[in-house]
Design a protein around this motif. Sequence first.
Motif, PDB file in Angstrom:
ATOM      1  N   GLY A   1       8.690   0.113 -10.861  1.00 30.46           N
ATOM      2  CA  GLY A   1       7.399   0.760 -11.558  1.00 30.46           C
ATOM      3  C   GLY A   1       6.495   1.196 -10.696  1.00 30.46           C
ATOM      4  N   LEU A   2       6.586   0.976  -9.452  1.00 27.91           N
ATOM      5  CA  LEU A   2       5.656   1.421  -8.227  1.00 27.91           C
ATOM      6  C   LEU A   2       6.351   2.991  -8.157  1.00 27.91           C
ATOM      7  N   ARG A   3       7.610   3.064  -8.222  1.00 28.90           N
ATOM      8  CA  ARG A   3       8.141   4.467  -7.808  1.00 28.90           C
ATOM      9  C   ARG A   3       7.893   5.351  -8.951  1.00 28.90           C
ATOM     10  N   LYS A   4       7.734   4.801 -10.133  1.00 34.07           N
ATOM     11  CA  LYS A   4       7.677   5.614 -11.369  1.00 34.07           C
ATOM     12  C   LYS A   4       6.084   6.155 -11.107  1.00 34.07           C
ATOM     13  N   LEU A   5       5.256   5.304 -10.746  1.00 38.74           N
ATOM     14  CA  LEU A   5       3.715   5.620 -10.610  1.00 38.74           C
ATOM     15  C   LEU A   5       3.625   6.896  -9.466  1.00 38.74           C
ATOM     16  N   VAL A   6       4.480   6.547  -8.334  1.00 41.23           N
ATOM     17  CA  VAL A   6       4.407   7.726  -7.332  1.00 41.23           C
ATOM     18  C   VAL A   6       4.906   8.936  -7.978  1.00 41.23           C
ATOM     19  N   ARG A   7       6.100   8.916  -8.337  1.00 42.97           N
ATOM     20  CA  ARG A   7       6.630  10.063  -9.145  1.00 42.97           C
ATOM     21  C   ARG A   7       5.439  10.999  -9.915  1.00 42.97           C
TER      22      ARG A   7
ATOM     23  N   ALA B   1       0.957  -1.149  -0.070  1.00 41.02           N
ATOM     24  CA  ALA B   1       0.093  -0.052  -0.081  1.00 41.02           C
ATOM     25  C   ALA B   1       0.870   1.298   0.059  1.00 41.02           C
ATOM     26  N   VAL B   2       1.148   1.704  -1.340  1.00 37.79           N
ATOM     27  CA  VAL B   2       2.246   3.156  -1.274  1.00 37.79           C
ATOM     28  C   VAL B   2       1.624   4.057  -0.353  1.00 37.79           C
ATOM     29  N   GLY B   3       2.457   4.623   0.323  1.00 40.71           N
ATOM     30  CA  GLY B   3       1.995   5.844   1.281  1.00 40.71           C
ATOM     31  C   GLY B   3       1.300   5.386   2.595  1.00 40.71           C
ATOM     32  N   ASP B   4       1.588   4.128   2.869  1.00 40.45           N
ATOM     33  CA  ASP B   4       0.914   3.647   4.237  1.00 40.45           C
ATOM     34  C   ASP B   4       1.665   2.517   4.752  1.00 40.45           C
ATOM     35  N   ALA B   5       2.644   3.073   5.664  1.00 36.44           N
ATOM     36  CA  ALA B   5       3.768   1.932   5.853  1.00 36.44           C
ATOM     37  C   ALA B   5       2.846   1.035   7.042  1.00 36.44           C
ATOM     38  N   PRO B   6       2.239   1.392   7.815  1.00 34.84           N
ATOM     39  CA  PRO B   6       1.611   0.391   9.093  1.00 34.84           C
ATOM     40  C   PRO B   6       0.382  -0.283   8.322  1.00 34.84           C
ATOM     41  N   TYR B   7      -0.207  -0.043   7.315  1.00 36.18           N
ATOM     42  CA  TYR B   7      -1.401  -0.598   6.756  1.00 36.18           C
ATOM     43  C   TYR B   7      -0.535  -1.876   6.047  1.00 36.18           C
ATOM     44  N   THR B   8       0.631  -1.606   5.308  1.00 36.34           N
ATOM     45  CA  THR B   8       1.294  -2.618   4.333  1.00 36.34           C
ATOM     46  C   THR B   8       1.773  -3.571   5.451  1.00 36.34           C
ATOM     47  N   THR B   9       2.358  -3.204   6.409  1.00 45.41           N
ATOM     48  CA  THR B   9       3.207  -4.149   7.403  1.00 45.41           C
ATOM     49  C   THR B   9       2.034  -5.066   7.921  1.00 45.41           C
ATOM     50  N   THR B  10       0.951  -4.319   8.507  1.00 44.18           N
ATOM     51  CA  THR B  10       0.058  -5.240   9.404  1.00 44.18           C
ATOM     52  C   THR B  10      -0.818  -6.290   8.502  1.00 44.18           C
TER      53      THR B  10
ATOM     54  N   LEU C   1      -9.174   9.580  -0.236  1.00 43.58           N
ATOM     55  CA  LEU C   1      -9.167  10.450  -1.575  1.00 43.58           C
ATOM     56  C   LEU C   1      -9.346  11.954  -0.947  1.00 43.58           C
ATOM     57  N   ALA C   2     -10.372  12.001  -0.145  1.00 38.70           N
ATOM     58  CA  ALA C   2     -10.550  13.689   0.376  1.00 38.70           C
ATOM     59  C   ALA C   2      -9.335  14.195   1.075  1.00 38.70           C
ATOM     60  N   ALA C   3      -8.882  13.428   1.610  1.00 37.94           N
ATOM     61  CA  ALA C   3      -7.743  13.788   2.298  1.00 37.94           C
ATOM     62  C   ALA C   3      -6.465  13.807   1.605  1.00 37.94           C
ATOM     63  N   GLY C   4      -6.463  13.243   0.345  1.00 33.96           N
ATOM     64  CA  GLY C   4      -5.244  13.585  -0.725  1.00 33.96           C
ATOM     65  C   GLY C   4      -4.172  12.426  -0.176  1.00 33.96           C
ATOM     66  N   HIS C   5      -4.735  11.484   0.173  1.00 34.33           N
ATOM     67  CA  HIS C   5      -3.599  10.504   0.729  1.00 34.33           C
ATOM     68  C   HIS C   5      -2.893   9.641  -0.603  1.00 34.33           C
ATOM     69  N   LEU C   6      -1.795   9.460  -0.709  1.00 34.66           N
ATOM     70  CA  LEU C   6      -1.105   8.899  -1.807  1.00 34.66           C
ATOM     71  C   LEU C   6      -1.818   7.529  -2.174  1.00 34.66           C
ATOM     72  N   GLY C   7      -1.688   6.679  -1.051  1.00 30.14           N
ATOM     73  CA  GLY C   7      -2.309   5.141  -1.529  1.00 30.14           C
ATOM     74  C   GLY C   7      -3.742   5.254  -1.900  1.00 30.14           C
ATOM     75  N   ALA C   8      -4.767   6.233  -1.489  1.00 27.57           N
ATOM     76  CA  ALA C   8      -5.937   6.163  -2.144  1.00 27.57           C
ATOM     77  C   ALA C   8      -5.813   6.641  -3.578  1.00 27.57           C
ATOM     78  N   ARG C   9      -5.035   7.737  -4.044  1.00 33.39           N
ATOM     79  CA  ARG C   9      -4.718   8.213  -5.264  1.00 33.39           C
ATOM     80  C   ARG C   9      -4.044   7.247  -6.204  1.00 33.39           C
ATOM     81  N   VAL C  10      -3.319   6.304  -5.500  1.00 31.65           N
ATOM     82  CA  VAL C  10      -3.074   5.266  -6.669  1.00 31.65           C
ATOM     83  C   VAL C  10      -3.923   4.192  -6.876  1.00 31.65           C
ATOM     84  N   ILE C  11      -4.615   3.917  -5.887  1.00 33.31           N
ATOM     85  CA  ILE C  11      -5.915   2.972  -6.321  1.00 33.31           C
ATOM     86  C   ILE C  11      -6.624   3.561  -7.136  1.00 33.31           C
ATOM     87  N   ALA C  12      -7.101   4.815  -7.156  1.00 36.75           N
ATOM     88  CA  ALA C  12      -8.013   5.394  -7.956  1.00 36.75           C
ATOM     89  C   ALA C  12      -7.562   5.658  -9.327  1.00 36.75           C
TER      90      ALA C  12
END
Length: 263
Positions: A253-259, A145-154, A193-204
């Motif tokens: 590829g993920l880094r490219k998407l984030v950039r 989950a790009v942008g969310d370390a605790p979510y990814t880890t857990t 998405l409303a908060a502009g979180h990176l992970g939500a934007r990647v999913i969208a």
Amino acid sequence: MNLTDRVAVVTGGAGGIGAALARRFVAEGATAVVVADLDADAARAVADGIGAAAHAAALDVTDEEQVRALVADTERRYGRIDLFCANAGVATSGGVEVDDAGWERAWRVNVLSHVYAARAVLPAMLARGGGYLLHTCSAAGVLTAVGDAPYTTTKHAAVGFAEWLSVTYRDQGVRVSALCPQGVDTPMLAEGLAAGHLGARVIAASGAVLTPDQVADSVIAGLAEERFLILPHPEVAAYARRRAEDPDGWQSGLRKLVRRLRT
């Protein structure tokens, strides 16, 4: 598993995937479905909308005593639990800077709640020689989950725990599935998405956001086949293969998407 005449418990049942599962289980012929959620009023509204086969319960999944009490009450009321859906989850959005309280909350909701559920329901299931555990783990549990370390880890930990349960108890009649959807049209995604979180934007940006009812369709099919990984987004399997075969290329590829999203 066929849902006809089954008794199911769904945590996080007051909305999103949980509510869709509760509705679908009853539609598939379940005798009873317990809709459990921290928001007792919302859980009651979902249960009332389903009808007499649904029963609402207030539940904090991070409190093991509450989980044990819910299981005991359900077994007294209906005689057994055939399917326990540990569906409650929480996103954090952030990296290493997330404070200890945020990490602890993610750990307790996304991992320990599954442990508490298994501790509570396994004795009766093993004594009966059958039962089913469905853990909502997220595609983040097999990818990132790009942008969310605790979510990814857990969520990785949640998939690992579900796999351990399956390896340990399947030969004793207890089936386990890990539900790993990617983008789903739930309040969690909308808030991100409303908060502009990176992970939500990647999913969208992926363009593959399913409805909770579509996820429920995948769950019914996965339970019928008793598959360990239930992937409502089939592309997640391809992503996981690509990640395993070429981890450096996958990360590139993920880094490219984030950039691209950050420009």
